[in-house]
Each structure stands twice: as C-alpha cells, then as structure tokens.
Enzyme design. Sequence first.
Site, PDB file in Angstrom:
ATOM      1  CD  GLU A 197      82.437  45.586  67.870  1.00  0.00           C
ATOM      2  OE1 GLU A 197      83.638  45.456  67.560  1.00  0.00           O
ATOM      3  OE2 GLU A 197      81.545  45.783  67.029  1.00  0.00           O
ATOM      4  CE1 TYR A 231      84.692  53.601  60.281  1.00  0.00           C
ATOM      5  CE2 TYR A 231      86.840  54.486  60.869  1.00  0.00           C
ATOM      6  CZ  TYR A 231      85.642  53.914  61.235  1.00  0.00           C
ATOM      7  OH  TYR A 231      85.392  53.648  62.553  1.00  0.00           O
ATOM      8  CG  LEU A 279      85.596  46.108  62.789  1.00  0.00           C
ATOM      9  CD1 LEU A 279      84.858  46.313  61.467  1.00  0.00           C
ATOM     10  CD2 LEU A 279      86.346  47.377  63.148  1.00  0.00           C
ATOM     11  CE  LYS A 335      87.829  50.883  61.016  1.00  0.00           C
ATOM     12  NZ  LYS A 335      87.256  51.218  62.302  1.00  0.00           N
TER      13      LYS A 335
END
Length: 277
Positions: free
Chosen positions: A177, A32, A201, A145
């Site tokens: 992250e 996505y 990411l 993702k």
Amino acid sequence: MALAYFNGNIVDMDDPVIPIEERGHQFGDGVYEVIRFYQGKPFMMREHLERLYTSAKAIRLEIGKQQNELETLMLELAAKSGLENADLYMQATRGVAPRNHLFPKCPASISITVKPSRELPQDVRKQGVQVVLLPDERWQNCYIKSLNLLPNILAKQEAFEQGCFEAVLVRDGFIMEGSSTNMFIVKDGKVQTTPLSNYILAGITRLAVKRIAEELQVPFVEKPFTPEELLQADEVFLTSTTSEVLAVTSADGRQIGSGCPGPVTRKLYEHFQLKVK
Ligand code: PMP
C-alpha cells in the site's frame, strides 16, 4: 472554527494540554482514526469506528467508551466546530502514567481534533500524482491503525524529497500500500488491489471503492501485484479518506498508461463524489 478535545474538555487547538507522561506522546502507545465530514455529515462513520475498536483490541487497549458514546461525542464536536467539510482525527492512548513499558492501571486518553478538510488543488486532481516505490520497513501488524507512524513518515518524506506525492511500499516483491493510502491498478478494465492481510490497513475508502465497483459492475479483484505489474498497468490510483480516489500517473519516474488519469479512475472518482455530496 477548528476545535480540539482532550479527556472530557473542549480546548483550543493551540492549548498545551497533553501531560508530559501521556503514553501516546512518550511511546506512541495508542491507535487513531480519521473521519471526513462532508456537508456536516460523517462519511462511513460506523466502518471507521469498527476499525478503531479492532485496532484497540489488537493492542489490548480498553477505550473506556462504548462505540455509540464515542460516535455521539464525535458528532457533537463536529457540530460544535460549525465546519461543513472537516477532517476529524481521534486518538485513543493507554493514558497518563509514570513512564514504564508495562500497561498502567489508568483510563485511556481520548483526544480529538476537528479541522477544515484539506482539499487537494484541482490541478493535482486533474493531472494525477507521481509516486516512488520504497521498501516496506514497517512491522507485521499494519492492519492496526497505530499511532506509531515512523516508517510511514520516513517513506513519505523520502517521496516528497523526490518530488512525489506518495511512497508505495514493497514487501517480498509485492506492492502492499502507500505510506498513507491503498493502491490499485487497472488492467484490461479490471480493478485490482492488494488483498487484506496483517500487512496492510483495511482502508475505508478502499471499501467504498469496492462497493462502487460492484454497483457499476466493474470487475474488482483482490490479488497481490508486483512493481512490474504496477508499471505495466493501464491505470493506477490510490485511495484514502483525505485523498479520496486519486490518479497516479507515474511511478519511479516511469509513465503509467497514457500519463493522464484514466477512464476507470475518473469514473470511480465521480461515483465516489456522488456518494459523499
Ligand atoms: N493505508 C495506510 C497506511 C493509511 O495510513 C491510510 C490512511 N488512514 C490508508 C491506507 C487509507 O485508509 P482510509 O481510506 O481508511 O483513510
């Protein structure tokens, strides 16, 4: 008005349109993107699309549309929504087929929603947010993702239940992250963030901030850092499409720097606003 799209049709946001055997629904077998529109214009649309195709390739998913076709579709839907400031979510899955782990021979499904963008309350922005450090329980391919967000969801919920905005994920003694954000520290005027790898990411807002830092000649280093370095930093901030650039003022209940959003974070945020407005 918020609107939704599924496989060629514009539908009502509340319409029950996803077939029971849709693989996104049953397996999380898809990828996505989230793209923000400011004053009717998408921010870094090309970069988002490139990341989408990178994610799709990594899971061997044929999206079935060229990048420019998908871009046109997203722009049309955003225009149709009439929303000036919107969050566009786009999911591509391995389609609708009888349940079986093996890849089906069917076209990918594409679903899109366009909704009013969620603005953070002004006082949250002014004061900054609290975070909690948690072990990173995700897989090895966090650069994809993926629709599979269970570890992220569990971490974010844990953070929320501890009164925090975000969970900061730690793997092998280093900060990776946030559960849905990239993390930065500022020390002695230098901005530092976790280098890109398969463990994080490649955030589009992270890239925007890197470009802004270069323009402003603020030193920007991509180098791993530890929880201790985060706690000892002068400033900490996080980035994402929906949070933009957001100051972090405490971690695990310990104050960071002055306990208020610091000057480097504020400057990067202000310049980010100039880019999008
Ligand atoms: N890391 C993770 C795990 C995320 O889910 C997100 C949000 N998409 C980000 C970082 C930030 O990425 P972006 O700036 O592209 O929204």
